[in-house]
Scaffold this motif. Structure first.
Motif, PDB file in Angstrom:
ATOM      1  N   ASN A  86     -63.513  68.272 -71.917  1.00  0.00           N
ATOM      2  CA  ASN A  86     -63.384  69.608 -72.492  1.00  0.00           C
ATOM      3  C   ASN A  86     -64.748  70.291 -72.590  1.00  0.00           C
ATOM      4  N   GLU A  87     -65.777  69.511 -72.930  1.00  0.00           N
ATOM      5  CA  GLU A  87     -67.133  70.061 -73.012  1.00  0.00           C
ATOM      6  C   GLU A  87     -67.630  70.507 -71.641  1.00  0.00           C
ATOM      7  N   MET A  88     -67.281  69.753 -70.602  1.00  0.00           N
ATOM      8  CA  MET A  88     -67.657  70.148 -69.241  1.00  0.00           C
ATOM      9  C   MET A  88     -67.113  71.538 -68.923  1.00  0.00           C
ATOM     10  N   HIS A  89     -65.856  71.778 -69.296  1.00  0.00           N
ATOM     11  CA  HIS A  89     -65.228  73.058 -68.979  1.00  0.00           C
ATOM     12  C   HIS A  89     -65.695  74.182 -69.900  1.00  0.00           C
ATOM     13  N   ARG A  90     -66.310  73.839 -71.034  1.00  0.00           N
ATOM     14  CA  ARG A  90     -66.852  74.853 -71.952  1.00  0.00           C
ATOM     15  C   ARG A  90     -68.285  75.228 -71.606  1.00  0.00           C
ATOM     16  N   VAL A  91     -68.982  74.342 -70.877  1.00  0.00           N
ATOM     17  CA  VAL A  91     -70.408  74.560 -70.603  1.00  0.00           C
ATOM     18  C   VAL A  91     -70.660  74.980 -69.158  1.00  0.00           C
ATOM     19  N   PHE A  92     -69.990  74.315 -68.214  1.00  0.00           N
ATOM     20  CA  PHE A  92     -70.286  74.511 -66.796  1.00  0.00           C
ATOM     21  C   PHE A  92     -69.153  75.221 -66.062  1.00  0.00           C
ATOM     22  N   ASN A  93     -69.482  75.734 -64.866  1.00  0.00           N
ATOM     23  CA  ASN A  93     -68.428  76.343 -64.039  1.00  0.00           C
ATOM     24  C   ASN A  93     -67.617  75.289 -63.299  1.00  0.00           C
ATOM     25  N   CYS A  94     -68.138  74.059 -63.231  1.00  0.00           N
ATOM     26  CA  CYS A  94     -67.419  72.924 -62.623  1.00  0.00           C
ATOM     27  C   CYS A  94     -66.950  73.205 -61.193  1.00  0.00           C
ATOM     28  N   GLY A  95     -67.687  74.064 -60.497  1.00  0.00           N
ATOM     29  CA  GLY A  95     -67.373  74.332 -59.093  1.00  0.00           C
ATOM     30  C   GLY A  95     -66.712  75.656 -58.820  1.00  0.00           C
ATOM     31  N   ILE A  96     -66.361  76.414 -59.869  1.00  0.00           N
ATOM     32  CA  ILE A  96     -65.729  77.733 -59.713  1.00  0.00           C
ATOM     33  C   ILE A  96     -66.640  78.794 -60.324  1.00  0.00           C
TER      34      ILE A  96
END
Length: 350
Positions: free
Chosen positions: A296-306
């Motif tokens: 969840n933190e990954m998706h709150r901090v980074f664009n994760c490829g998008i």
């Protein structure tokens, strides 16, 4: 009577000659970005720009931003040629989401001691970003301020102005359940989340120069990957808008997917994203593993490829994807819009 040694501005730490040398270096770079509407070149007290007459009801859209702590990596790695593109991208991608065509850009470069080669590399990146966005670099400010910054360090800020027809402003108000969510690939972490990126690098102490991943057909080091400049989507998306109706867009910056997508959604809707629908670059897998970062933190901090999210009607999805691919974008169908239940979060990544 004691003799008082004469002082100059250079003695105080400001080199006017270096500033003049920098202006001479960057003038041809700025000249390459000129476009319709520019009424004067770099050097005046103010920059003049005339809104193109093809707009019937022009609405100006402005944005300003910086590069953030990615600059610290630029200092540590002595890489200064890409952060200028990051600077431009942060503003022009932001104003793009409202349907705006970028018109012009101004930059602010501040340092303690002006190193002409470093500053020229940075501003060269700014000019490159402006070329990619189709906007003119029509002015800026270089501030040499002794004692304000350590030697070798600087700060950046930028300001972009675009224009959109009043009737074509994109605000997300027509988004409804059943619409499709498309995602445009990022070029990496762009310019967000770098305080966490730096913390992870500091703790894991990797060999930044060792081969790390293949990007665009070339094997690159971790240093290459974390310093990849932010992708600029302006020309590609504007071309697609000529063929397909885009209902809403979100530039995925600070706050990641979870906090940026809701900014364009009506309150009664949710964007449901399928994380298996797009390839996540190795960088994000590495950051998550080395930092033990929660999903969840990954998706709150980074664009994760998008790097950019686009919402279109289901009937327009295939054409939109085809147009974006033809314009050079890597695009995936990453989710759908559905009705919101109560006060649930407006973006769900599952």
């Amino acid at each position: 009577m004691s003799q008082i040694t004469p002082l100059s501005y250079r003695d105080a730490g400001v080199d006017i000659d270096a500033g003049d040398a920098l202006v001479n270096r960057i003038r041809p770079l700025a000249r390459k970005t000129m476009r319709e509407g520019v009424l004067g070149g770099i050097g005046g007290f103010g920059a003049l720009f005339e809104v193109p007459k093809r707009f019937r009801e022009p609405v100006l859209v402005s944005g300003t931003d910086g590069v953030g702590t990615k600059l610290r990596l630029a200092f540590e790695l002595d890489r200064h040629d890409t952060v200028g593109q990051d600077l431009v991208a942060m503003s022009v991608n932001d104003i793009l989401v409202q349907g705006a065509e970028s018109l012009f850009f101004l930059d602010y470069f501040a340092c303690g001691k002006l190193h002409v080669d470093t500053a020229a590399a940075v501003i060269g990146g700014i000019a490159r970003g402006c070329e990619l966005a189709g906007c003119a670099l029509i002015g800026g400010e270089t501030a040499e301020m002794p004692g304000m910054y350590p030697d070798g360090e600087y700060d950046l800020a930028g300001f972009a102005v675009g224009v959109v027809e009043k009737s074509k402003i994109i605000d997300g108000s027509t988004i409804q359940p059943g619409d499709v969510v498309l995602g445009l690939a990022s070029s990496g972490a762009h310019s967000n989340g770098y305080s966490l990126v730096r913390k992870i690098i500091e703790r894991s102490r990797p060999d930044l120069n060792a081969p790390f991943d293949e990007v665009d057909g070339k094997v690159r080091s971790l240093a290459d990957v974390v310093m990849m400049p932010t992708r600029i989507y302006v020309r590609q998306v504007l071309a697609t808008m000529q063929k397909v109706t885009i209902k809403g867009m979100a530039h995925i910056t600070g706050g990641g997917l979870l906090e940026n997508v809701p900014r364009v959604l009506p309150e009664n809707t949710v964007a449901e994203l399928d994380k298996a629908a797009w390839p996540r670059p190795k960088l994000f897998d590495w950051l998550q593993a080395e930092g033990n970062v929660a999903e969840n933190e990954m998706h709150r901090v980074f664009n994760c490829g998008i790097g950019m999210v686009i919402v279109v009607a289901a009937a327009d999805a295939e054409q939109a994807m085809a147009e974006l691919k033809a314009a050079g974008e890597a695009v995936c169908r990453i989710g759908r819009i559905r009705a919101r239940q109560g006060d649930e979060a407006q973006t769900v990544v599952a």
